[in-house]
Enzyme design. Sequence first.
Site, PDB file in Angstrom:
ATOM      1  N   GLY A  86      71.408  55.934 -79.166  1.00  0.00           N
ATOM      2  CA  GLY A  86      70.892  55.102 -78.073  1.00  0.00           C
ATOM      3  C   GLY A  86      71.773  55.217 -76.840  1.00  0.00           C
ATOM      4  N   GLY A 122      81.227  52.522 -72.327  1.00  0.00           N
ATOM      5  CA  GLY A 122      80.036  52.603 -71.489  1.00  0.00           C
ATOM      6  C   GLY A 122      80.306  53.131 -70.093  1.00  0.00           C
ATOM      7  NE  ARG A 179      67.799  60.289 -74.896  1.00  0.00           N
ATOM      8  CZ  ARG A 179      68.854  60.597 -74.160  1.00  0.00           C
ATOM      9  NH1 ARG A 179      69.684  61.524 -74.555  1.00  0.00           N
ATOM     10  NH2 ARG A 179      69.088  59.957 -73.034  1.00  0.00           N
ATOM     11  CG  ASP A 248      71.909  63.119 -79.366  1.00  0.00           C
ATOM     12  OD1 ASP A 248      72.084  64.002 -80.221  1.00  0.00           O
ATOM     13  OD2 ASP A 248      72.827  62.680 -78.655  1.00  0.00           O
ATOM     14  CG  ASP A 258      74.998  65.925 -72.699  1.00  0.00           C
ATOM     15  OD1 ASP A 258      75.998  66.387 -72.123  1.00  0.00           O
ATOM     16  OD2 ASP A 258      75.073  65.046 -73.565  1.00  0.00           O
TER      17      ASP A 258
HETATM   18  P1  AMP Z   1      76.552  62.543 -75.667  1.00  0.00           P
HETATM   19  O1  AMP Z   1      77.706  63.241 -76.282  1.00  0.00           O
HETATM   20  O2  AMP Z   1      76.741  62.345 -74.199  1.00  0.00           O
HETATM   21  O3  AMP Z   1      75.245  63.199 -75.970  1.00  0.00           O
HETATM   22  O4  AMP Z   1      76.510  61.079 -76.285  1.00  0.00           O
HETATM   23  C1  AMP Z   1      76.278  60.814 -77.629  1.00  0.00           C
HETATM   24  C2  AMP Z   1      76.181  59.327 -77.856  1.00  0.00           C
HETATM   25  O5  AMP Z   1      77.435  58.682 -77.566  1.00  0.00           O
HETATM   26  C3  AMP Z   1      75.153  58.603 -77.004  1.00  0.00           C
HETATM   27  O6  AMP Z   1      74.589  57.579 -77.780  1.00  0.00           O
HETATM   28  C4  AMP Z   1      75.980  58.047 -75.869  1.00  0.00           C
HETATM   29  O7  AMP Z   1      75.363  56.943 -75.259  1.00  0.00           O
HETATM   30  C5  AMP Z   1      77.257  57.648 -76.603  1.00  0.00           C
HETATM   31  N1  AMP Z   1      78.418  57.610 -75.697  1.00  0.00           N
HETATM   32  C6  AMP Z   1      79.035  58.666 -75.142  1.00  0.00           C
HETATM   33  N2  AMP Z   1      80.053  58.270 -74.354  1.00  0.00           N
HETATM   34  C7  AMP Z   1      80.096  56.929 -74.399  1.00  0.00           C
HETATM   35  C8  AMP Z   1      80.922  55.929 -73.794  1.00  0.00           C
HETATM   36  N3  AMP Z   1      81.924  56.228 -72.956  1.00  0.00           N
HETATM   37  N4  AMP Z   1      80.653  54.637 -74.088  1.00  0.00           N
HETATM   38  C9  AMP Z   1      79.645  54.326 -74.901  1.00  0.00           C
HETATM   39  N5  AMP Z   1      78.831  55.199 -75.499  1.00  0.00           N
HETATM   40  C10 AMP Z   1      79.041  56.505 -75.258  1.00  0.00           C
HETATM   41 MG    MG Z   2      73.524  62.834 -74.762  1.00  0.00          MG
END
Ligand code: AMP
Ligand code: MG
Length: 491
Positions: A86, A122, A179, A248, A258
């Site tokens: 999510g 976040g 996605r 995702d 991404d």
């Molecule tokens: P990603 O590697 O960008 O595809 O992210 C994978 C998952 O990790 C997703 O659910 C993102 O929302 C979560 N996520 C990545 N970085 C953060 C962060 N700094 N804080 C909270 N959630 C994160």
């Molecule tokens: Mg992502």
Amino acid sequence: MSLSFDNSYARLPARFFQVVAPEPSPRPGLIRVNLELADTLGIDQSWLHSRQALELFAGNRMPPGAASIATAYAGHQFGNFNPQLGDGRALLIGELQAPSGERYDLQLKGSGRTPYSRGGDGRSPLGPVLREYILSEAMFALGVPTTRSLAAVSTGAKVYRQEVHPGGVLTRVAKSHIRVGTFEFFAARQDVEALGMLVDHVLTRHYPDLDSSEPPAIRLLRGVVERQARLIARWQLLGFIHGVMNTDNCLISGETIDYGPCAFIDAFDPAKVFSSIDRHGRYAYGNQPRIGAWNLMSLAEALLPLVAKSDPEASQIMQGILDGYEAIFEEAFAQGMRDKLGLCDEEDGDDDLAANFLEALSRESCDYTLSFRRLSDLAHPESQPDSQIGELFRFPESFTSWLDRWQRRVARQALSPEERQAQMYTHNPALIPRNHLVHAAIIAAEEEQHFCAFHDLVDALREPFRYSSGRREFALAPRPEQCVTQTFCGT
Ligand code: AMP
Ligand code: MG
């Protein structure tokens, strides 16, 4: 002016998302807004520079009609299923209907914690925000379907990773953020009703023209397979390595999403990996087409409960669609290679000619982008010297016999050298977001608050197919000491 939102995703049932307000930024600062994209979206340019717009981009004040939701999804990460991901650092604030009639998501990325943040904060450091701005807009200019960047702002807050970074928020624009992992989320919960609603939503939004005599889930799979196959062919033709092709990060709309650990290949090598966390090379350049098929198989599995009961042959039909992926990819790749090599008709040996060129590039570690661009110069050697890259790159001696073979092949066509070259220049960029330039722009911004390198790079990359000696610094391959060897997710 105000933005006129029409939030179709937020009208889906409550289990599709969580309503969350962004965390405010203490001292928002505007870094860049995208005027051309604003035009596409029907957003007033003067409003873009207003305090109101900045407050929106920084997550401080939501405009009337915004929804502000974190969407639920699951995903296979490096092949392992995670049923609960999510938006952990992003919020969908609404959908805009562009003057063209197209619908676009507006999303804030780096706007604070959501119920899906798990251990994360976040937030986003400024570096990944600038990186995504540069890369996504360059991909757009290169003609690749992609999410885009409307605005980059600094937040004035500190973001803690291994080191302390300035914080940033990116306003991302996408045809939607749905996605493969969104389907997997509901499939994992055996929520067939939600799956069906999601299929209907996506068909209306992204695939209104598909033959409606097929069951919706099968129709959807057919549409996504086609778009993903074509998308990944585009990546291969440009030497783009996505780096984190988890389900995702695989959009149903067929756009690239991404820009964490992605990178463009410089010295050509099919086994090339940049991402620090891709230890086994799952997402290496040469594996991308195969991983695309794997992700689509995950989509088919998620969709199967919708059709399996009523149609015993559904799984065979779906398998047939998945089997068709390779042919669509190969066709798109072969056509793209013909364009890059300046071939306007087809001959039997063309695939070999292209394959031998790539083998030679790999054997000699030639710069992928400059090699194709130099070939375009050679299509008409007498053309404007100022538009040629001969001072940046020349083929090694070992290419002589291949180049002779190519010259004989292109000479058999009806095109004049001028026409051939003009055509090749539109398929072979001189400028790509070179890793060392992206890196330098980020360092200058994060460490010295200097944004010139960032702006200059974004500006140059708006016209990647145009070269003149004045743009030399953006076209040059990295010197050995400038080579970026690893990229990071930026989370
Ligand atoms: P990603 O590697 O960008 O595809 O992210 C994978 C998952 O990790 C997703 O659910 C993102 O929302 C979560 N996520 C990545 N970085 C953060 C962060 N700094 N804080 C909270 N959630 C994160
Ligand atoms: Mg992502």
